[in-house]
Design a protein around this motif. Structure first.
Motif, short mmCIF file in Angstrom:
data_model
loop_
_atom_site.label_atom_id
_atom_site.label_comp_id
_atom_site.label_asym_id
_atom_site.label_seq_id
_atom_site.Cartn_x
_atom_site.Cartn_y
_atom_site.Cartn_z
N ILE A 186 38.99 -38.51 -50.63
CA ILE A 186 37.97 -39.15 -49.79
C ILE A 186 37.99 -40.67 -49.99
O ILE A 186 37.88 -41.43 -49.02
N ALA A 187 38.16 -41.12 -51.24
CA ALA A 187 38.14 -42.57 -51.52
C ALA A 187 39.23 -43.29 -50.72
O ALA A 187 39.02 -44.41 -50.24
N VAL A 188 40.39 -42.65 -50.59
CA VAL A 188 41.50 -43.25 -49.84
C VAL A 188 41.12 -43.34 -48.36
O VAL A 188 41.32 -44.38 -47.70
N LEU A 189 40.56 -42.25 -47.83
CA LEU A 189 40.17 -42.24 -46.41
C LEU A 189 39.07 -43.27 -46.16
O LEU A 189 39.11 -44.01 -45.17
N GLU A 190 38.10 -43.33 -47.08
CA GLU A 190 36.99 -44.28 -46.90
C GLU A 190 37.47 -45.74 -47.02
O GLU A 190 36.90 -46.63 -46.40
N ALA A 191 38.53 -45.95 -47.80
CA ALA A 191 39.05 -47.32 -47.94
C ALA A 191 39.69 -47.79 -46.63
O ALA A 191 39.66 -48.97 -46.31
N HIS A 192 40.26 -46.85 -45.86
CA HIS A 192 40.88 -47.22 -44.57
C HIS A 192 39.87 -47.14 -43.42
O HIS A 192 39.90 -47.98 -42.53
N LEU A 193 39.04 -46.11 -43.45
CA LEU A 193 38.05 -45.94 -42.38
C LEU A 193 36.71 -46.39 -42.95
O LEU A 193 35.92 -45.58 -43.43
N SER A 223 30.84 -40.53 -49.19
CA SER A 223 29.61 -41.26 -49.50
C SER A 223 28.73 -41.52 -48.27
O SER A 223 27.53 -41.71 -48.39
N ARG A 224 29.34 -41.53 -47.07
CA ARG A 224 28.54 -41.81 -45.87
C ARG A 224 28.17 -40.56 -45.07
O ARG A 224 27.43 -40.65 -44.10
N ALA A 225 28.72 -39.40 -45.46
CA ALA A 225 28.40 -38.16 -44.73
C ALA A 225 27.01 -37.69 -45.15
O ALA A 225 26.72 -37.64 -46.34
N ASP A 226 26.15 -37.38 -44.16
CA ASP A 226 24.80 -36.95 -44.53
C ASP A 226 24.67 -35.42 -44.46
O ASP A 226 25.64 -34.72 -44.15
N ALA A 227 23.46 -34.94 -44.75
CA ALA A 227 23.24 -33.49 -44.83
C ALA A 227 23.55 -32.81 -43.49
O ALA A 227 24.11 -31.70 -43.46
N ASP A 228 23.20 -33.47 -42.38
CA ASP A 228 23.47 -32.88 -41.05
C ASP A 228 24.98 -32.76 -40.82
O ASP A 228 25.45 -31.77 -40.26
N ASP A 229 25.72 -33.79 -41.24
CA ASP A 229 27.18 -33.75 -41.08
C ASP A 229 27.75 -32.55 -41.84
O ASP A 229 28.58 -31.81 -41.31
N LEU A 230 27.29 -32.39 -43.08
CA LEU A 230 27.83 -31.31 -43.92
C LEU A 230 27.46 -29.94 -43.37
O LEU A 230 28.25 -28.99 -43.39
N GLU A 231 26.23 -29.85 -42.83
CA GLU A 231 25.81 -28.56 -42.26
C GLU A 231 26.66 -28.22 -41.03
O GLU A 231 27.10 -27.09 -40.85
N LEU A 232 26.89 -29.24 -40.19
CA LEU A 232 27.71 -29.03 -38.99
C LEU A 232 29.12 -28.58 -39.37
O LEU A 232 29.66 -27.61 -38.81
N ILE A 285 33.04 -39.25 -43.73
CA ILE A 285 34.19 -38.41 -44.04
C ILE A 285 33.76 -37.09 -44.70
O ILE A 285 32.92 -37.10 -45.61
N VAL A 286 34.35 -36.01 -44.26
CA VAL A 286 34.24 -34.74 -44.98
C VAL A 286 35.66 -34.26 -45.22
O VAL A 286 36.49 -34.28 -44.30
N ARG A 287 35.95 -33.88 -46.48
CA ARG A 287 37.30 -33.41 -46.81
C ARG A 287 37.27 -31.89 -47.00
O ARG A 287 36.39 -31.35 -47.69
N VAL A 288 38.25 -31.24 -46.39
CA VAL A 288 38.30 -29.76 -46.43
C VAL A 288 39.63 -29.32 -47.03
O VAL A 288 40.67 -29.90 -46.74
N MET A 289 39.59 -28.29 -47.87
CA MET A 289 40.83 -27.65 -48.29
C MET A 289 40.85 -26.25 -47.67
O MET A 289 40.20 -25.33 -48.16
N PRO A 290 41.56 -26.10 -46.55
CA PRO A 290 41.61 -24.79 -45.89
C PRO A 290 42.77 -23.95 -46.45
O PRO A 290 43.44 -24.37 -47.39
#
Ligand SMILES: NC(=O)c1ccc[n+]([C@@H]2O[C@H](COP(=O)([O-])OP(=O)(O)OC[C@H]3O[C@@H](n4cnc5c(N)ncnc54)[C@H](OP(=O)(O)O)[C@@H]3O)[C@@H](O)[C@H]2O)c1
Length: 266
Positions: free
Chosen positions: A96-103, A130-139, A108-113
């Motif tokens: 996530i830190a790498v993605l957040e550094a670019h975006l 760090s910027r994803a909120d509870a609604d984002d995670l629920e969705l 960001i939500v990171r998934v391991m499928p």
């Protein structure tokens, strides 16, 4: 609600099919540098529409799944650098830190499928940035659950999740292969051996889950004193099976951590 896909290969097709199949009110769009992959995606997924580029995907979607290969993600991150959207990364080994550094403004939500997503039987874990909120995670949790199991965990555990369920289908397939070879060696024809072994693996997993049995309870149920299972277990339990499986998971976890470290340095 619209879900976008950047990269419309195997995992994107599996997730999009599961989401579209479970909730017809969700619109799907996607872009891929490969016209064939994009055409396959839009023809396989009901109602899916092609976008003209990755920026259009992000701008026209409530949530965008980043589904390119990890080694091909840099140009995509540059293309969508300004987005404030909800970005769900399924890229193995990119933290996530790498993605957040670019975006720098995206949530960001990171998934391991894992690959059983292709048949709607995924086992996945996900973690919020760090910027994803509870609604984002629920969705994200709701959408992933259409493709199978989705469990929220701290990001530090996603390497271990890779060792268990991400790479797990390969390890389980190896066990299935060993059982099938043993069945064939015992005289059962190939095709019947495969069917018996597959049904035994999936039936055992289902029995444990649906009857809420522990593995130990099931083992006791099948083990009559002096019977066949007890005789077979004597061989299995005198082996170093436990140690081999633990080392397999640990080694995979360590490799996932290494790849994450390498991804962070690049
Ligand atoms: N498959 C698994 O078991 C599994 C499990 C866990 C996680 N994952 C993760 O899932 C992600 C996708 O895996 P996959 O197996 O679905 O890969 P895939 O089938 O190769 O799909 C990726 C697609 O993205 C396209 N692409 C490359 N660069 C692009 C760009 N700049 N813009 C738009 N599209 C682009 C690729 O096109 P080209 O082929 O023409 O480059 C390809 O069609 C990977 O990051 C992987 O780590 C996969």
């Amino acid at each position: 609600m619209r879900v976008g896909f950047i990269g419309t290969g195997n995992m994107a097709c599996a997730l999009a099919a599961a989401i579209a199949g479970a909730d017809s009110s969700v619109g799907i769009c996607g872009f891929d540098v490969g016209p064939e992959q994009l055409a396959r995606f839009t023809s396989q997924i009901p109602g899916a529409v092609p976008a003209s580029d990755n920026v259009e995907v992000v701008n026209s979607s409530d949530l965008t799944v980043l589904a390119v290969k990890p080694q091909g993600v840099r140009p995509v991150l540059e293309e969508i650098a300004d987005t404030e959207a909800l970005i769900v990364s399924i890229l193995a080994g990119i933290r996530i830190a790498v993605l957040e550094a670019h975006l720098t403004r995206a949530r960001i939500v990171r998934v391991m499928p894992n690959t059983p997503a292709l048949v709607g039987e995924m086992a996945a874990a996900y973690a919020g940035g760090s910027r994803a909120d509870a609604d984002d995670l629920e969705l994200v949790g709701t959408l992933l659950s259409h493709a199978g199991l989705a469990i929220r965990l701290p990001e530090e555990l996603l390497d271990a999740v890779t060792g268990v369920s991400g790479s797990g289908p390969a390890f389980v397939a190896r066990l299935i292969d060993a059982f099938t070879s043993a069945a064939v060696a015992a005289g059962i024809p190939d095709a019947e051996a495969v069917r018996l072994v597959l049904a035994t693996f999936s039936g055992t997993a289902r029995l444990l889950a649906e009857k809420q049995l522990t593995p130990q309870e099931l083992i006791s149920m099948v083990s009559s004193p002096g019977g066949t299972t007890v005789a077979g277990r004597a061989v299995l339990e005198s082996s170093n099976l436990e140690r081999v499986i633990r080392q397999t998971v640990w080694t995979t976890t360590a490799r996932s951590r290494e790849l994450g470290d390498e991804g962070a340095r690049k």
